[in-house]
Design an enzyme around this catalytic site. Structure first.
Site, mmCIF file in Angstrom:
data_model
loop_
_atom_site.group_PDB
_atom_site.id
_atom_site.type_symbol
_atom_site.label_atom_id
_atom_site.label_comp_id
_atom_site.label_asym_id
_atom_site.label_seq_id
_atom_site.Cartn_x
_atom_site.Cartn_y
_atom_site.Cartn_z
ATOM 1 N N SER A 126 28.303 -20.444 -18.445
ATOM 2 C CA SER A 126 29.298 -19.651 -17.686
ATOM 3 C C SER A 126 30.799 -20.025 -18.272
ATOM 4 C CB SER A 126 29.327 -20.360 -16.163
ATOM 5 O OG SER A 126 30.471 -20.133 -15.632
ATOM 6 N N TYR A 150 29.107 -27.822 -9.964
ATOM 7 C CA TYR A 150 28.478 -26.410 -10.601
ATOM 8 C C TYR A 150 28.920 -26.608 -11.947
ATOM 9 C CZ TYR A 150 27.775 -21.983 -12.176
ATOM 10 O OH TYR A 150 27.300 -20.718 -12.656
ATOM 11 N N LYS A 154 26.291 -26.833 -15.357
ATOM 12 C CA LYS A 154 25.875 -25.899 -16.549
ATOM 13 C C LYS A 154 26.363 -26.787 -17.945
ATOM 14 C CE LYS A 154 25.065 -22.139 -14.490
ATOM 15 N NZ LYS A 154 23.609 -21.777 -14.701
ATOM 16 N N PRO A 294 42.176 -24.171 -4.264
ATOM 17 C CA PRO A 294 42.218 -25.224 -5.095
ATOM 18 C C PRO A 294 41.120 -25.390 -6.307
ATOM 19 C CG PRO A 294 41.889 -25.842 -2.573
ATOM 20 C CD PRO A 294 42.050 -24.345 -2.967
HETATM 21 P P1 NAD Z 1 22.096 -15.011 -8.070
HETATM 22 O O1 NAD Z 1 22.257 -16.140 -6.884
HETATM 23 O O2 NAD Z 1 22.197 -13.724 -7.628
HETATM 24 O O3 NAD Z 1 20.632 -15.354 -8.806
HETATM 25 C C1 NAD Z 1 20.018 -16.802 -9.070
HETATM 26 C C2 NAD Z 1 18.646 -16.590 -8.413
HETATM 27 O O4 NAD Z 1 18.196 -17.693 -8.700
HETATM 28 C C3 NAD Z 1 18.578 -16.287 -7.112
HETATM 29 O O5 NAD Z 1 17.561 -15.119 -7.034
HETATM 30 C C4 NAD Z 1 17.933 -17.517 -6.550
HETATM 31 O O6 NAD Z 1 17.185 -17.158 -5.479
HETATM 32 C C5 NAD Z 1 17.008 -18.055 -7.693
HETATM 33 N N1 NAD Z 1 17.007 -19.297 -7.809
HETATM 34 C C6 NAD Z 1 18.105 -20.447 -7.319
HETATM 35 N N2 NAD Z 1 17.534 -21.767 -7.485
HETATM 36 C C7 NAD Z 1 15.975 -21.478 -7.896
HETATM 37 C C8 NAD Z 1 15.013 -22.090 -8.305
HETATM 38 N N3 NAD Z 1 15.115 -23.711 -8.188
HETATM 39 N N4 NAD Z 1 13.845 -21.664 -8.675
HETATM 40 C C9 NAD Z 1 13.786 -20.447 -8.703
HETATM 41 N N5 NAD Z 1 14.699 -19.484 -8.547
HETATM 42 C C10 NAD Z 1 15.835 -20.103 -8.161
HETATM 43 O O7 NAD Z 1 23.235 -15.384 -9.225
HETATM 44 P P2 NAD Z 1 23.447 -14.829 -10.459
HETATM 45 O O8 NAD Z 1 24.887 -14.281 -10.336
HETATM 46 O O9 NAD Z 1 22.502 -13.453 -10.651
HETATM 47 O O10 NAD Z 1 23.442 -15.715 -11.404
HETATM 48 C C11 NAD Z 1 22.410 -16.178 -12.525
HETATM 49 C C12 NAD Z 1 22.732 -17.244 -13.459
HETATM 50 O O11 NAD Z 1 24.152 -16.769 -14.021
HETATM 51 C C13 NAD Z 1 22.930 -18.311 -12.556
HETATM 52 O O12 NAD Z 1 22.443 -19.606 -13.488
HETATM 53 C C14 NAD Z 1 24.445 -18.544 -12.619
HETATM 54 O O13 NAD Z 1 25.029 -19.694 -12.330
HETATM 55 C C15 NAD Z 1 24.964 -18.032 -13.703
HETATM 56 N N6 NAD Z 1 26.259 -17.448 -13.748
HETATM 57 C C16 NAD Z 1 26.655 -16.559 -12.877
HETATM 58 C C17 NAD Z 1 27.985 -15.899 -12.824
HETATM 59 C C18 NAD Z 1 28.506 -14.988 -11.714
HETATM 60 O O14 NAD Z 1 29.461 -15.071 -11.421
HETATM 61 N N7 NAD Z 1 27.472 -14.468 -11.055
HETATM 62 C C19 NAD Z 1 28.713 -16.305 -13.755
HETATM 63 C C20 NAD Z 1 28.390 -17.228 -14.801
HETATM 64 C C21 NAD Z 1 27.086 -17.685 -14.742
HETATM 65 C C1 WQD Z 2 38.736 -14.348 -9.295
HETATM 66 C C2 WQD Z 2 40.347 -14.199 -9.110
HETATM 67 C C3 WQD Z 2 41.007 -15.946 -7.551
HETATM 68 C C4 WQD Z 2 38.577 -14.405 -4.226
HETATM 69 C C5 WQD Z 2 33.984 -18.103 -10.221
HETATM 70 C C6 WQD Z 2 33.378 -19.676 -10.565
HETATM 71 C C7 WQD Z 2 32.845 -19.501 -11.915
HETATM 72 C C8 WQD Z 2 31.933 -18.265 -12.202
HETATM 73 C C9 WQD Z 2 32.647 -16.959 -11.830
HETATM 74 C C10 WQD Z 2 29.638 -18.741 -12.272
HETATM 75 C C11 WQD Z 2 40.824 -15.517 -9.098
HETATM 76 C C12 WQD Z 2 41.014 -14.471 -7.010
HETATM 77 C C13 WQD Z 2 39.079 -14.452 -5.264
HETATM 78 C C14 WQD Z 2 39.145 -14.067 -3.018
HETATM 79 C C15 WQD Z 2 41.185 -14.014 -4.501
HETATM 80 N N1 WQD Z 2 30.720 -18.341 -11.529
HETATM 81 N N2 WQD Z 2 40.516 -14.271 -5.661
HETATM 82 N N3 WQD Z 2 40.679 -13.747 -3.279
HETATM 83 O O1 WQD Z 2 37.233 -18.096 -9.995
HETATM 84 O O2 WQD Z 2 37.213 -16.796 -11.784
HETATM 85 O O3 WQD Z 2 34.946 -17.932 -10.908
HETATM 86 O O4 WQD Z 2 32.996 -17.150 -10.335
HETATM 87 O O5 WQD Z 2 29.567 -19.299 -13.324
HETATM 88 O O6 WQD Z 2 32.107 -20.616 -12.204
HETATM 89 O O7 WQD Z 2 34.324 -20.413 -10.339
HETATM 90 O O8 WQD Z 2 36.013 -15.952 -9.837
HETATM 91 O O9 WQD Z 2 35.909 -14.032 -8.338
HETATM 92 O O10 WQD Z 2 36.020 -16.275 -7.575
HETATM 93 O O11 WQD Z 2 38.029 -15.205 -8.594
HETATM 94 O O12 WQD Z 2 42.472 -13.886 -4.653
HETATM 95 O O13 WQD Z 2 39.065 -13.711 -2.027
HETATM 96 O O14 WQD Z 2 40.285 -13.808 -7.705
HETATM 97 O O15 WQD Z 2 41.944 -16.723 -7.311
HETATM 98 O O16 WQD Z 2 41.992 -15.478 -9.398
HETATM 99 P P1 WQD Z 2 36.401 -17.227 -10.696
HETATM 100 P P2 WQD Z 2 36.466 -15.359 -8.362
#
Ligand code: NAD
Ligand code: WQD
Length: 337
Positions: A126, A150, A154, A294
């Site tokens: 991420s 979190y 990662k 925050p």
């Molecule tokens: P998501 O929660 O929709 O998908 C993750 C899946 O993993 C879920 O279906 C959940 O049931 C499953 N899971 C959780 N713990 C598990 C375990 N111990 N064993 C088996 N399954 C398990 O999330 P997503 O948005 O699809 O994210 C996928 C990956 O990408 C995650 O690792 C997340 O950290 C990473 N990621 C997501 C974002 C984002 O903003 N969505 C951004 C950067 C990185």
């Molecule tokens: C985006 C922008 C908020 C909600 C998070 C995780 C990051 C990654 C992606 C997994 C920011 C603003 C948001 C709301 C708002 N996940 N906002 N009102 O913070 O970039 O990242 O998700 O890896 O680890 O930290 O994404 O979508 O939460 O926020 O004003 O109700 O929207 O302040 O500027 P972020 P976000």
């Protein structure tokens, strides 16, 4: 490509969309998930979209014996590891749960893959590992830090993967740092289905648009950005999914590990995202300015150069396509799956 892939977290948001792209590119997919944050209906919908069958197993990645049993039965060439927990705020309250799921889960999966002779992995990292970036666009060699459990989970897994590929160069590991995924499959059949009140901007706006939430709180309008609201790099989930196909192709072609950003290279403010969504849904999205959240940073967007050079991949979809697709999904499935 007719090799078989293990996809963990396959029924989640990014995993389900990636399964569609993998199947359409000709890979076979074995899907696993513990369903802690997703519905098995995604698997039906992946099959409906692609016309391909997807064997699905409810398995927790921390369950070494269940994973071993599965891999004894299947001839896996590589794994894509999406499974994990992803809420920053929840991770602050439940750090052990997050380290257990995300770090122990990854270690268990790596051990089983290693025992089975599988040495190719794509890992979901991420942009959060860049902490508060010193400059944008963010390049992959920028300094790394994390401000919450979190993010640290990662970062720890990235370090474990680096150590593993140093120790055993047979490992080929693609570490993909996603920026802000949004949007949905263009069919309206697959999309993001957060449990409870969404944490992230796009799903929150979508639930305001569909009438489930009264207004969007804009977290701060005094950041040093064009309109004072936070800037992020929103990437269409189907572009992101395609990035995994490109990463796999590279892993199969070259005996190297690599780390790349998957982002568009373009920053969008909260107010720009709201305006685009209003166009898509044809109604006004009420907003209220609230204090900064925050831990939030002002601006975060990727340098997309390395992905273009190394993977021959770039995001192609526009913000308008992203919000149109997000809205189609939300309006067709107001209560999710
Ligand atoms: P998501 O929660 O929709 O998908 C993750 C899946 O993993 C879920 O279906 C959940 O049931 C499953 N899971 C959780 N713990 C598990 C375990 N111990 N064993 C088996 N399954 C398990 O999330 P997503 O948005 O699809 O994210 C996928 C990956 O990408 C995650 O690792 C997340 O950290 C990473 N990621 C997501 C974002 C984002 O903003 N969505 C951004 C950067 C990185
Ligand atoms: C985006 C922008 C908020 C909600 C998070 C995780 C990051 C990654 C992606 C997994 C920011 C603003 C948001 C709301 C708002 N996940 N906002 N009102 O913070 O970039 O990242 O998700 O890896 O680890 O930290 O994404 O979508 O939460 O926020 O004003 O109700 O929207 O302040 O500027 P972020 P976000």
């Amino acid at each position: 490509m007719s090799d078989t892939l293990l996809v963990t977290g396959a029924s989640g948001y990014i995993g389900s969309h990636t399964c569609v792209c993998l199947l359409q590119a000709g890979w076979h997919v074995i899907a696993i998930d513990n369903l802690s944050n997703s519905s098995p209906r995604t698997i039906e919908r992946i099959q409906e979209i692609t016309g391909r069958s997807v064997p699905f197993h409810t398995i927790d990645v921390r369950d070494e014996s269940a994973l071993t049993r599965l891999l004894n039965q299947e001839n896996i060439s590589a794994a894509i590891h999406f499974a994990g927990l992803k809420s920053v705020s929840e991770s602050v309250n439940k750090p052990l749960t997050y380290f257990d799921n995300n770090v122990n889960g990854s270690i268990t999966l790596l051990k089983v893959l290693h025992q089975q002779g599988v040495r190719k992995l794509v890992f979901s990292s991420s942009a959060t590992v860049y902490g508060d970036p010193k400059k944008v666009p963010i390049q992959e060699d920028a300094s790394l830090s994390a401000t919450n459990p979190y993010g640290r989970s990662k970062l720890f897994v990235e370090q474990i993967l680096n150590d593993l590929s140093q120790a055993d160069p047979e490992w080929r590991i693609a570490t993909l740092r996603y920026f802000n995924p949004a949007g949905a499959h263009e069919s309206g059949l697959l999309g993001e289905d957060p449990r409870g009140i969404p944490n992230n901007l796009m799903p929150y706006i979508a639930q305001v648009a569909v009438g489930k939430l009264p207004h969007l709180s804009v977290f701060g309008n005094d950041y040093p950005t064009t309109d004072g609201t936070g800037v992020r790099d929103y990437i269409h989930v189907m572009d992101l999914a395609q990035g995994h196909v490109s990463a796999l192709n590279r892993l199969f072609a070259k005996p190297e590990s690599f780390t790349v950003n998957l982002g568009t290279g373009q920053g969008i403010t909260v107010l720009e995202a709201v305006a685009a969504f209003e166009q898509a849904c044809g109604s006004h999205i009420p907003i209220q300015v609230a204090p900064r959240r925050p831990g939030d940073i002002a601006t975060c967007y990727a340098s997309a150069d390395k992905a273009r050079e190394l993977l021959n991949w770039q995001a192609n979809k526009t913000l308008d396509q992203m919000v149109d697709d997000h809205w189609r999904w939300q309006s067709h499935n107001p209560n999710g799956y």
